[in-house]
Design a protein around this motif. Structure first.
Motif, PDB file in Angstrom:
ATOM      1  N   LEU A 247      -6.072  22.351  49.306  1.00 46.22           N
ATOM      2  CA  LEU A 247      -7.156  22.039  48.372  1.00 46.22           C
ATOM      3  C   LEU A 247      -8.530  22.223  49.010  1.00 46.22           C
ATOM      4  N   SER A 248      -8.616  22.033  50.318  1.00 42.02           N
ATOM      5  CA  SER A 248      -9.930  22.118  50.950  1.00 42.02           C
ATOM      6  C   SER A 248     -10.377  23.580  51.005  1.00 42.02           C
ATOM      7  N   PRO A 249     -11.620  23.838  50.554  1.00 37.08           N
ATOM      8  CA  PRO A 249     -12.090  25.224  50.500  1.00 37.08           C
ATOM      9  C   PRO A 249     -12.278  25.769  51.915  1.00 37.08           C
ATOM     10  N   ARG A 250     -12.056  27.031  52.068  1.00 36.32           N
ATOM     11  CA  ARG A 250     -12.230  27.630  53.391  1.00 36.32           C
ATOM     12  C   ARG A 250     -12.511  29.126  53.234  1.00 36.32           C
ATOM     13  N   ARG A 251     -13.026  29.691  54.265  1.00 35.56           N
ATOM     14  CA  ARG A 251     -13.269  31.127  54.280  1.00 35.56           C
ATOM     15  C   ARG A 251     -11.981  31.818  54.717  1.00 35.56           C
ATOM     16  N   ARG A 252     -11.568  32.819  53.944  1.00 36.90           N
ATOM     17  CA  ARG A 252     -10.326  33.506  54.278  1.00 36.90           C
ATOM     18  C   ARG A 252     -10.633  34.909  54.779  1.00 36.90           C
ATOM     19  N   PRO A 253      -9.763  35.460  55.646  1.00 39.31           N
ATOM     20  CA  PRO A 253      -9.975  36.834  56.095  1.00 39.31           C
ATOM     21  C   PRO A 253      -9.780  37.799  54.931  1.00 39.31           C
ATOM     22  N   PRO A 254     -10.391  38.981  54.989  1.00 36.77           N
ATOM     23  CA  PRO A 254     -10.244  39.928  53.881  1.00 36.77           C
ATOM     24  C   PRO A 254      -8.790  40.379  53.715  1.00 36.77           C
ATOM     25  N   LEU A 255      -8.431  40.578  52.456  1.00 29.26           N
ATOM     26  CA  LEU A 255      -7.055  40.954  52.120  1.00 29.26           C
ATOM     27  C   LEU A 255      -6.683  42.301  52.733  1.00 29.26           C
ATOM     28  N   ALA A 256      -7.713  43.165  52.866  1.00 33.51           N
ATOM     29  CA  ALA A 256      -7.453  44.514  53.354  1.00 33.51           C
ATOM     30  C   ALA A 256      -6.848  44.502  54.759  1.00 33.51           C
ATOM     31  N   GLU A 257      -7.077  43.414  55.493  1.00 33.39           N
ATOM     32  CA  GLU A 257      -6.512  43.346  56.844  1.00 33.39           C
ATOM     33  C   GLU A 257      -5.017  43.026  56.821  1.00 33.39           C
ATOM     34  N   GLY A 258      -4.475  42.778  55.623  1.00 35.05           N
ATOM     35  CA  GLY A 258      -3.036  42.538  55.516  1.00 35.05           C
ATOM     36  C   GLY A 258      -2.692  41.085  55.790  1.00 35.05           C
ATOM     37  N   LEU A 259      -1.390  40.793  55.741  1.00 33.80           N
ATOM     38  CA  LEU A 259      -0.917  39.430  55.962  1.00 33.80           C
ATOM     39  C   LEU A 259      -0.624  39.230  57.442  1.00 33.80           C
ATOM     40  N   PRO A 260      -0.767  37.997  57.927  1.00 31.38           N
ATOM     41  CA  PRO A 260      -0.424  37.745  59.326  1.00 31.38           C
ATOM     42  C   PRO A 260       1.035  38.122  59.606  1.00 31.38           C
TER      43      PRO A 260
ATOM     44  N   THR B 222       3.661  26.648  54.976  1.00 30.90           N
ATOM     45  CA  THR B 222       3.084  26.709  56.318  1.00 30.90           C
ATOM     46  C   THR B 222       2.413  28.071  56.529  1.00 30.90           C
ATOM     47  N   LEU B 223       3.103  29.113  56.097  1.00 31.37           N
ATOM     48  CA  LEU B 223       2.517  30.457  56.215  1.00 31.37           C
ATOM     49  C   LEU B 223       1.287  30.605  55.330  1.00 31.37           C
ATOM     50  N   MET B 224       1.418  30.145  54.075  1.00 36.33           N
ATOM     51  CA  MET B 224       0.370  30.431  53.089  1.00 36.33           C
ATOM     52  C   MET B 224      -0.853  29.530  53.245  1.00 36.33           C
ATOM     53  N   THR B 225      -0.705  28.397  53.915  1.00 34.13           N
ATOM     54  CA  THR B 225      -1.870  27.536  54.107  1.00 34.13           C
ATOM     55  C   THR B 225      -2.491  27.738  55.490  1.00 34.13           C
ATOM     56  N   ALA B 226      -1.972  28.693  56.253  1.00 38.25           N
ATOM     57  CA  ALA B 226      -2.572  28.974  57.564  1.00 38.25           C
ATOM     58  C   ALA B 226      -3.982  29.524  57.370  1.00 38.25           C
ATOM     59  N   GLU B 227      -4.857  29.272  58.379  1.00 32.80           N
ATOM     60  CA  GLU B 227      -6.270  29.674  58.299  1.00 32.80           C
ATOM     61  C   GLU B 227      -6.417  31.176  58.057  1.00 32.80           C
ATOM     62  N   ASP B 228      -5.481  31.959  58.637  1.00 28.06           N
ATOM     63  CA  ASP B 228      -5.657  33.419  58.562  1.00 28.06           C
ATOM     64  C   ASP B 228      -4.879  34.048  57.411  1.00 28.06           C
ATOM     65  N   PHE B 229      -4.334  33.213  56.492  1.00 23.58           N
ATOM     66  CA  PHE B 229      -3.654  33.796  55.326  1.00 23.58           C
ATOM     67  C   PHE B 229      -4.725  34.175  54.309  1.00 23.58           C
ATOM     68  N   PRO B 230      -4.739  35.424  53.828  1.00 26.87           N
ATOM     69  CA  PRO B 230      -5.893  35.899  53.062  1.00 26.87           C
ATOM     70  C   PRO B 230      -5.944  35.429  51.601  1.00 26.87           C
TER      71      PRO B 230
END
Lengths: 427, 321
Positions: free
Chosen positions: B21-34, B80-88
């Protein structure tokens, strides 16, 4: 087989059937079953007699009534040393009990037995919600007051909503009427045909009461002397005015008038070894020749929930070598008028008899004048477990009146996609 | 070589939702999934947990785990995967559009399980971007179960894969409103179904399957399933939360619908099978829905429609392996 004895139907007794919330609103299943057994004991001089066994049951049953039949025996005029057991096969309950006990008499394990059934839609068991029930079980197991308090803290307001029994099938969520409505549509049974059958049931039952047919089959109870659901003055025109209650869309045809009413009541049949009955100068009316139970796989919607008796009929006739037309009376339980009409249609259908029942030729049609001649469940009411014994008791008398060797076919559908069919023959 | 994240215990899905729920900056989708595998080495199921799940879903309690229960076990790993900081992509608001489970052999309640989950994608979809969460369950190194859950992000767009007819929906409309709610309302008007294969599955099957059930779904079904599955997504629990995501009221968990449909066939399921489902439209709570079923050459087909049987909500296919 040569060693089998002859088991006969001596007679029967039931109480008049009541409407839900009607004359028997205050009576329990044990009360009504006791009344029916007492009437039977009085009619055949069984007071104080130790009988071989009483087998009876109820469909809507309180958990405290696990020994329903034994408790009714202890309350009745029968000798308290008469053993009893409970049986339950939905609407086939008391007919199943009669078949079982008849067979036990035939193999020599019993000389005399009572088969019966009772149901109360008025005094139906209401259960607490599953969650509350589990909490209460934990509460019972909790040792300290603190543990008890902690357990009770788990109770939510929504847990307190009681669960009333539903006629819905566990696996489909469809109630019996909705299931029958699917089958009714599949067979193209018309509203008119259903209303005609319902009107005939009322008129036939009223005529049977008027003629005194039930004088030695029924004992009044709690002021009721005739079946409460009976409407002698109903007509096809009156029935045609009712709104459909089962089925969807413009073709819905099943109404409260052509569906069996919720009811209260109890019925019993006295069975005995023929010599036992004759030595006591008791009537020897008829015998159960053979019976077949069938079940259908209705769960995926391939077959109608209430079509199992058709399958049982095919197998029973195949085994006994009788034709469907070899009967003087047909008693098809009127769960719904449409159930009876679907059964008749299936018997007549060459495609269905070949593809579904695997028969070379259709079972064929019957003379409708021989069908439910003294009315059936639409008019009398249908206290689920009592219906089989009501039908068997009446049919045994009809066959005895018609004469030795006359034959009747009983077809009873039951919840869970089951059905029981029996051949009864006058002695 | 994928990064392997070994968990030291089963994550709590509710806490993960709170994090999501907490807003965050996500990496661009173009970089793909971790490129990451989330791995739980040891998990043993408790009979009471399975029994509670069985009761809510309609399964009989047997020594074998329902195959949908293994999805429930892998779901916290998916989060766990989808709420990771680097999940776009933002996990909340994503729509579960389809799911495939392959049971290679029955898993017994007491067997020690190893669970692995990774993400595949992203793939372009005409209504956004799809990611697949691919899961496995192993017993002593033997793969016994595989799952593939496809989730649709309706707000994200993938360059090149976007369907230009729908691209305007994510931009401000004439009345100035924008965002996922507006998007959803428009697309619902424009299209008969929401799922991946929505337009193809929107009408009941050509040869109608016989009705095999009428399910009365109570308003607290979402809460009851959340309690036994741990999936506390607010759109199943809270009408206001559901409204925030463009739904008129709470909806049933797709995986409850899946489990309840599969439970109808429980005694008939072969030991090894693949079950594929599509969540065509949300199942609103409370509601009464119609279940229809048929036997197929190698298994079963089923669908859930509204009561009038003119709107398909869910389809399922079970094939023996």
């Amino acid at each position: 087989m040569a060693d089998l004895r002859n088991a006969v139907i001596v007679g029967s007794n039931r109480i008049p059937f009541g409407k839900v919330g009607g004359a028997y609103a205050s009576a329990s299943n044990i009360d009504m079953l006791t009344a029916a057994i007492d009437g039977l004991a009085a009619r055949f001089g069984l007071a104080g007699e130790r009988l071989g066994e009483v087998g009876a049951g109820a469909v809507l049953k309180h958990s405290r009534d696990f020994n329903l039949t034994r408790e009714a025996v202890l309350s009745s005029a029968l000798h308290p040393a008469t053993p009893a057991y409970d049986v339950q096969q939905a609407c086939a309950t008391s007919l199943t009990a009669a078949v079982q006990l008849s067979n036990r008499i035939r193999v020599g394990q019993l000389d005399v037995a009572v088969a019966g059934g009772v149901d109360s839609a008025s005094d139906s068991p209401v259960a607490v919600s599953d969650r509350l029930r589990r909490t209460l079980i934990r509460l019972n197991a909790a040792k300290t007051p603190l543990d008890k308090a902690k357990t009770l803290a788990h109770v939510r307001p929504s847990d307190l909503t009681p669960e009333v029994p539903k006629a819905a099938e566990r696996r489909t969520g469809l109630n019996m009427g909705q299931h029958q409505a699917l089958t009714t549509a599949q067979w193209g049974i018309t509203r008119e045909a259903q209303d005609e059958l319902a009107a005939a049931s009322h008129h036939n039952l009223a005529a049977a009461w008027d003629s005194g047919f039930f004088d030695d089959l029924v004992t009044p109870y709690l002021g009721l002397t005739r079946d409460q659901p009976l409407r002698p003055d109903t007509s096809v025109d009156k029935l045609a005015k009712l709104r459909p209650v089962f089925g969807d869309g413009p073709d819905a045809s099943m109404t409260a008038g052509n569906s069996t009413p919720l009811s209260d009541g109890a019925a019993t049949v006295l069975l005995a070894e023929e010599g036992w009955a004759r030595s006591r100068n008791l009537p020897v009316l008829a015998r159960i020749v053979d019976a077949e139970t069938a079940a259908v796989d209705y769960v995926l919607g391939n077959e109608g929930l209430l079509m199992a008796p058709v399958h049982a009929t095919a197998r029973l006739l195949g085994r006994t070598g009788l034709a469907l037309q070899d009967f003087d009376y047909y008693e098809i339980h009127e769960a719904f008028a449409a159930t009876v009409l679907c059964t008749l249609a299936a018997w007549e259908s060459a495609d269905y008899c070949r593809d579904v029942l695997g028969l070379d030729a259709p079972l064929g049609s019957i003379d409708r004048a021989k069908l439910n001649v003294h009315g059936s469940s639409l008019a009398a009411g249908h206290p689920f477990a009592a219906t089989g014994a009501r039908i068997l008791g009446s049919l045994a008398k009809m066959l005895a009146q018609r004469g030795s060797g006359s034959r009747g076919l009983i077809s009873v559908c039951a919840a869970g996609g089951q059905g029981l069919v029996a051949i009864v023959e006058a002695c | 070589m994928s990064e392997v994240v070994v968990l030291d215990g089963m994550p709590v899905a509710a806490a993960q939702y709170a994090r999501a729920l907490s807003p965050r900056r996500r990496p661009p989708l173009a970089e793909g999934l971790p490129d990451r595998v989330v791995n739980l080495l040891h998990h043993r199921c408790e009979v009471a947990d399975v029994a509670a799940y069985d009761r809510v879903c309609g399964f009989d309690l047997t020594d074998e785990l329902p195959s949908t229960w293994l999805h429930v076990l892998t779901f916290p790993l998916q989060l766990t995967l989808m709420t990771a900081e680097d999940f776009p992509l933002a996990p909340l608001g994503m729509v579960h559009v389809s799911n495939t489970i392959t049971q290679l052999r029955p898993t017994l309640i007491g067997e020690p399980l190893e669970l692995r989950v990774r993400a595949e994608g992203p793939r372009a979809h005409r209504r956004g971007v799809l990611v697949d969460l691919v899961s496995e369950a192993l017993v002593a190194g033997e793969r016994v179960w595989e799952g593939r859950s496809s989730y649709l992000s309706r707000t994200a767009r993938l360059d090149g894969g976007e369907d230009s007819r729908w691209s305007s929906l994510s931009r401000p409309s004439e009345d100035g409103k924008s965002g996922p709610i507006r998007d959803d309302e428009r697309s619902r008007q424009a299209r008969p179904a929401e799922g991946e294969e929505g337009s193809r599955q929107a009408r009941p099957a050509e040869t109608p399957m016989p009705t095999a059930g009428l399910w009365r779904l109570p308003s607290d079904l979402g809460r009851r399933y959340a309690a036994v599955s741990g999936d506390a997504n607010p759109i199943h629990l809270n009408p206001l939360a559901a409204k925030a995501f463009g739904l008129p009221r709470t909806i049933a968990h797709g995986m409850w619908t899946h489990a309840h449909a599969l439970a109808v066939f429980q005694p008939r399921l072969p030991d090894a099978y693949t079950v594929s489902v599509k969540f065509a439209k949300p199942v609103l709570l409370p509601s009464t829905v119609r279940f229809a079923a048929a036997q197929t050459e190698d298994g079963f087909a089923a669908q859930l429609t509204n009561r009038a049987a003119d709107k398909v909500l869910f389809v399922m296919d079970v094939s023996a392996r």
